[in-house]
Design a protein around this motif. Structure first.
Motif, PDB file in Angstrom:
ATOM      1  N   GLU A 225       0.875  -1.128   0.194  1.00 42.13           N
ATOM      2  CA  GLU A 225       0.056   0.064  -0.127  1.00 42.13           C
ATOM      3  C   GLU A 225       0.917   1.293  -0.018  1.00 42.13           C
ATOM      4  N   GLN A 226       2.111   1.125   0.850  1.00 45.01           N
ATOM      5  CA  GLN A 226       2.940   2.505   0.650  1.00 45.01           C
ATOM      6  C   GLN A 226       3.384   2.525  -0.609  1.00 45.01           C
ATOM      7  N   LEU A 227       3.691   1.587  -1.423  1.00 42.58           N
ATOM      8  CA  LEU A 227       4.242   1.880  -2.856  1.00 42.58           C
ATOM      9  C   LEU A 227       3.303   2.294  -3.790  1.00 42.58           C
ATOM     10  N   ILE A 228       2.017   1.740  -3.721  1.00 46.44           N
ATOM     11  CA  ILE A 228       0.651   1.953  -4.539  1.00 46.44           C
ATOM     12  C   ILE A 228       0.139   3.167  -4.409  1.00 46.44           C
TER      13      ILE A 228
ATOM     14  N   ILE B  65      -9.063  -0.582  -4.514  1.00 43.01           N
ATOM     15  CA  ILE B  65      -9.150  -1.181  -6.022  1.00 43.01           C
ATOM     16  C   ILE B  65     -10.188  -2.094  -6.172  1.00 43.01           C
ATOM     17  N   ILE B  66     -10.163  -2.983  -5.068  1.00 45.14           N
ATOM     18  CA  ILE B  66     -11.373  -3.994  -5.096  1.00 45.14           C
ATOM     19  C   ILE B  66     -12.783  -3.470  -5.194  1.00 45.14           C
ATOM     20  N   SER B  67     -13.011  -2.306  -4.713  1.00 48.23           N
ATOM     21  CA  SER B  67     -14.219  -1.681  -4.729  1.00 48.23           C
ATOM     22  C   SER B  67     -14.591  -1.123  -6.038  1.00 48.23           C
ATOM     23  N   ASP B  68     -13.396  -0.533  -6.589  1.00 42.87           N
ATOM     24  CA  ASP B  68     -13.680  -0.021  -8.094  1.00 42.87           C
ATOM     25  C   ASP B  68     -13.705  -0.984  -9.131  1.00 42.87           C
ATOM     26  N   LEU B  69     -13.248  -2.211  -8.815  1.00 43.18           N
ATOM     27  CA  LEU B  69     -13.419  -3.475  -9.866  1.00 43.18           C
ATOM     28  C   LEU B  69     -14.520  -4.220  -9.641  1.00 43.18           C
ATOM     29  N   GLY B  70     -15.049  -4.160  -8.452  1.00 40.55           N
ATOM     30  CA  GLY B  70     -16.091  -4.818  -7.946  1.00 40.55           C
ATOM     31  C   GLY B  70     -15.849  -6.477  -7.577  1.00 40.55           C
ATOM     32  N   GLN B  71     -16.308  -6.871  -6.314  1.00 40.53           N
ATOM     33  CA  GLN B  71     -15.884  -8.258  -5.930  1.00 40.53           C
ATOM     34  C   GLN B  71     -16.194  -9.253  -7.059  1.00 40.53           C
ATOM     35  N   ASP B  72     -17.167  -9.230  -7.872  1.00 42.43           N
ATOM     36  CA  ASP B  72     -17.745 -10.374  -8.968  1.00 42.43           C
ATOM     37  C   ASP B  72     -16.753 -10.102  -9.885  1.00 42.43           C
ATOM     38  N   ASN B  73     -16.097  -9.211 -10.281  1.00 39.50           N
ATOM     39  CA  ASN B  73     -15.068  -9.094 -11.312  1.00 39.50           C
ATOM     40  C   ASN B  73     -13.446  -9.186 -10.942  1.00 39.50           C
ATOM     41  N   LEU B  74     -13.026  -9.472  -9.882  1.00 43.71           N
ATOM     42  CA  LEU B  74     -11.811  -9.897  -9.423  1.00 43.71           C
ATOM     43  C   LEU B  74     -11.195 -11.121 -10.312  1.00 43.71           C
ATOM     44  N   THR B  75     -10.063 -10.875 -10.646  1.00 43.65           N
ATOM     45  CA  THR B  75      -9.293 -11.755 -11.362  1.00 43.65           C
ATOM     46  C   THR B  75      -7.861 -11.589 -10.784  1.00 43.65           C
ATOM     47  N   GLN B  76      -6.946 -12.580 -11.261  1.00 42.11           N
ATOM     48  CA  GLN B  76      -5.560 -12.604 -10.807  1.00 42.11           C
ATOM     49  C   GLN B  76      -4.733 -11.679 -11.777  1.00 42.11           C
ATOM     50  N   ASP B  77      -5.235 -11.035 -12.799  1.00 40.98           N
ATOM     51  CA  ASP B  77      -4.745 -10.070 -13.416  1.00 40.98           C
ATOM     52  C   ASP B  77      -4.334  -8.819 -12.816  1.00 40.98           C
ATOM     53  N   ILE B  78      -3.078  -8.320 -12.888  1.00 38.01           N
ATOM     54  CA  ILE B  78      -2.629  -7.064 -12.309  1.00 38.01           C
ATOM     55  C   ILE B  78      -3.257  -5.939 -12.578  1.00 38.01           C
ATOM     56  N   PRO B  79      -3.737  -5.145 -11.704  1.00 32.63           N
ATOM     57  CA  PRO B  79      -4.341  -3.884 -12.358  1.00 32.63           C
ATOM     58  C   PRO B  79      -3.364  -2.694 -12.489  1.00 32.63           C
ATOM     59  N   PRO B  80      -3.453  -1.952 -13.621  1.00 33.56           N
ATOM     60  CA  PRO B  80      -2.702  -0.934 -14.049  1.00 33.56           C
ATOM     61  C   PRO B  80      -1.984  -0.396 -12.962  1.00 33.56           C
ATOM     62  N   ILE B  81      -2.821   0.374 -11.758  1.00 37.77           N
ATOM     63  CA  ILE B  81      -2.086   0.837 -10.830  1.00 37.77           C
ATOM     64  C   ILE B  81      -0.995   0.145  -9.935  1.00 37.77           C
ATOM     65  N   ILE B  82      -1.185  -1.198  -9.919  1.00 41.78           N
ATOM     66  CA  ILE B  82      -0.135  -1.848  -9.323  1.00 41.78           C
ATOM     67  C   ILE B  82       1.271  -1.843 -10.103  1.00 41.78           C
ATOM     68  N   ASN B  83       0.907  -2.055 -11.596  1.00 40.63           N
ATOM     69  CA  ASN B  83       2.012  -2.163 -12.242  1.00 40.63           C
ATOM     70  C   ASN B  83       2.873  -0.912 -12.300  1.00 40.63           C
ATOM     71  N   ASN B  84       2.311   0.349 -12.031  1.00 40.72           N
ATOM     72  CA  ASN B  84       2.818   1.491 -11.887  1.00 40.72           C
ATOM     73  C   ASN B  84       4.038   1.489 -10.700  1.00 40.72           C
ATOM     74  N   ILE B  85       4.143   0.566 -10.037  1.00 35.32           N
ATOM     75  CA  ILE B  85       5.343   0.611  -9.231  1.00 35.32           C
ATOM     76  C   ILE B  85       6.665  -0.074  -9.909  1.00 35.32           C
ATOM     77  N   ILE B  86       6.410  -0.445 -11.222  1.00 30.12           N
ATOM     78  CA  ILE B  86       7.629  -0.916 -11.806  1.00 30.12           C
ATOM     79  C   ILE B  86       8.673   0.253 -12.250  1.00 30.12           C
TER      80      ILE B  86
END
Length: 290
Positions: free
Chosen positions: A202-205, A212-233
């Motif tokens: 959370e500190q980095l992201i 993030i889960i609220s924005d995606l919705g519990q029913d739409n959760l997948t193992q795909d990495i959300p773009p906001i997480i990839n931003n730490i690269i």
């Protein structure tokens, strides 16, 4: 902010200041003289975890006072300055460090290759090191969150539509979700993978996992990495990496105990691609960069 305090008997202790208390301390310290800083900190919370070290941290009532005209503080400063002169030294001004540790708990700064080659003296032992490295990818094979116990950070298991926490040894009232992200890291000695858990991720992201889960919705959760997480690269950080029996035989995925982003760190994705060169297996060590 962690602050290492030293008294006239050469005993040290760490005080942790949070949010506005940390900001206020920084401002007051910047306004103080450039020499040694003598301080009184009042209203601290005292805790003791698992019967081990005492932890001091700030609360609403915490106040700090620098170099004030107060007899006990003047006596302390005079005594420490006199003792330093007798040793032919001076008391230095405060120094900034990546991580603050007492003399007994100081951590060694190492390279990734050093971590890969560590041999634990005992099977149950944990060793900690500080390593500065760049984040080069986020594993797409390991997901980015897990379902955990609401009372502790351990994962839950489901049996007959009921939730159980083996750490708490009881059935739980539902579950919560926490970050668990496997990142590829690299320095000039090699590369490997670190496991970022909830608070450090959370500190980095910059946002909690629930957002993030609220924005995606519990029913739409997948193992795909959300773009906001990839931003730490592309970020460069100092990591406290833990080496445990899990990492024997070259198994990567070293758990991060804490981290700090280094000055000048930036987010940059070369070619716009995110990939895990290690593949889905966390068993093999990652080779040194060519």
């Amino acid at each position: 902010m962690d602050i290492l305090l030293l008294d006239s008997s050469n005993k040290d202790m760490i005080v942790t200041l949070w949010e506005e208390k940390a900001n206020g301390f920084q401002n007051d310290l910047a306004a103080a003289d450039d020499g040694a800083a003598f301080v009184i900190i009042t209203g601290l919370l005292v805790k003791k975890y698992s019967g081990k070290d005492i932890v001091l941290s700030s609360g609403d009532a915490t106040r700090t006072y620098f170099n004030i005209d107060y007899a006990p503080l003047k006596e302390l400063s005079q005594s420490m300055i006199r003792n330093a002169r007798e040793r032919g030294t001076t008391i230095p001004p405060p120094r900034k460090k990546i991580f603050v540790s007492t003399a007994e708990n100081a951590l060694k700064v190492v390279k990734i290759q050093d971590i890969l080659e560590v041999e634990l003296p005992n099977a149950g032992e944990i060793m900690r090191f500080i390593c500065e490295a760049n984040i080069i990818n986020v594993s797409k094979y390991d997901g980015w969150y897990y379902n955990s116990c609401p009372k502790c950070p351990k994962g839950i298991r489901i049996e007959d539509n009921k939730f159980y926490c083996d750490a708490c040894k009881k059935e739980t009232d539902g579950y919560t979700q926490r970050y668990k992200i496997i990142i590829g890291v690299q320095d000039d000695s090699g590369r490997t993978t670190f496991a970022l858990l909830n608070n450090d991720a959370e500190q980095l992201i910059g946002v909690p996992v629930r957002s993030i889960i609220s924005d995606l919705g519990q029913d739409n959760l997948t193992q795909d990495i959300p773009p906001i997480i990839n931003n730490i690269i592309g970020r460069r950080c100092a990591f406290e990496a833990k080496v445990s029996s899990y990492n024997r035989d070259g198994r990567a995925g070293y758990t991060v105990g804490r981290l700090i982003e280094m000055p000048g760190s930036s987010t940059h994705v070369k070619g716009g691609e995110h990939h895990n060169e290690a593949g889905p297996s966390k068993k093999a060590r990652l080779s040194s960069p060519k």
